[in-house]
Design a protein around this motif. Structure first.
Motif, PDB file in Angstrom:
ATOM      1  N   MET A  91       0.781  -1.083   0.026  1.00 23.03           N
ATOM      2  CA  MET A  91       0.015  -0.049   0.014  1.00 23.03           C
ATOM      3  C   MET A  91       0.647   1.196  -0.057  1.00 23.03           C
ATOM      4  N   SER A  92       1.970   1.442   0.689  1.00 18.12           N
ATOM      5  CA  SER A  92       2.726   2.199   0.759  1.00 18.12           C
ATOM      6  C   SER A  92       3.414   2.816  -0.648  1.00 18.12           C
ATOM      7  N   SER A 115       1.915   1.948  -3.690  1.00 19.47           N
ATOM      8  CA  SER A 115       1.053   2.386  -4.419  1.00 19.47           C
ATOM      9  C   SER A 115       0.489   4.239  -3.838  1.00 19.47           C
ATOM     10  N   THR A 116       0.668   4.350  -2.621  1.00 24.76           N
ATOM     11  CA  THR A 116       0.455   5.723  -2.276  1.00 24.76           C
ATOM     12  C   THR A 116       1.719   6.711  -2.717  1.00 24.76           C
ATOM     13  N   THR A 176       0.884   7.161  -6.566  1.00 29.43           N
ATOM     14  CA  THR A 176      -0.237   8.096  -6.710  1.00 29.43           C
ATOM     15  C   THR A 176      -0.125   9.583  -6.449  1.00 29.43           C
ATOM     16  N   PHE A 177       0.755   9.552  -5.207  1.00 28.75           N
ATOM     17  CA  PHE A 177       1.230  10.819  -4.815  1.00 28.75           C
ATOM     18  C   PHE A 177       2.023  11.693  -5.966  1.00 28.75           C
ATOM     19  N   ILE A 229      -1.563  14.796  -0.269  1.00 29.47           N
ATOM     20  CA  ILE A 229      -1.268  13.564   0.278  1.00 29.47           C
ATOM     21  C   ILE A 229      -2.543  12.783   0.704  1.00 29.47           C
ATOM     22  N   LYS A 273      -5.202  13.154  -0.940  1.00 31.31           N
ATOM     23  CA  LYS A 273      -5.851  12.491  -2.098  1.00 31.31           C
ATOM     24  C   LYS A 273      -5.225  11.120  -2.402  1.00 31.31           C
ATOM     25  N   SER A 274      -3.780  11.028  -2.426  1.00 27.55           N
ATOM     26  CA  SER A 274      -3.160  10.026  -2.854  1.00 27.55           C
ATOM     27  C   SER A 274      -3.317   8.648  -1.661  1.00 27.55           C
ATOM     28  N   LEU A 275      -3.431   8.988  -0.337  1.00 28.60           N
ATOM     29  CA  LEU A 275      -3.785   8.088   0.623  1.00 28.60           C
ATOM     30  C   LEU A 275      -5.075   7.695   0.343  1.00 28.60           C
ATOM     31  N   SER A 328      -5.146   5.311  -2.959  1.00 31.50           N
ATOM     32  CA  SER A 328      -4.498   4.228  -2.910  1.00 31.50           C
ATOM     33  C   SER A 328      -5.231   3.057  -2.018  1.00 31.50           C
ATOM     34  N   PHE A 329      -5.991   3.768  -1.131  1.00 34.18           N
ATOM     35  CA  PHE A 329      -6.762   2.799  -0.097  1.00 34.18           C
ATOM     36  C   PHE A 329      -7.803   2.041  -1.240  1.00 34.18           C
TER      37      PHE A 329
END
Length: 57
Positions: A1-2, A4-5, A8-9, A32, A34-36, A39-40
């Motif tokens: 997940m990190s 993809s965060t 996407t960031f 930040i 938005k990217s979290l 990615s979730f």
């Protein structure tokens, strides 16, 4: 997940650069968040698809 965060960031940061009107950069808290969130959502989607693929086999 990190991973993809971070990916996407970087994409969001490129599309919506955090620059003030006088040209200074700042920490983009909105990007930040938005990217979290993105990615979730993508992580949940990939997990559901992976479970469905494994059940078919």
């Amino acid at each position: 997940m990190s991973v993809s965060t971070v990916v996407t960031f970087n994409i969001i940061d490129t599309l919506d650069p955090p620059v003030t009107e006088d040209g200074h950069q700042y920490m983009p808290i909105g990007n930040i968040l938005k990217s979290l969130l993105l990615s979730f959502v993508l992580g949940a989607f990939v997990f559901i698809v992976a479970v469905k693929i494994q059940r078919k086999k």
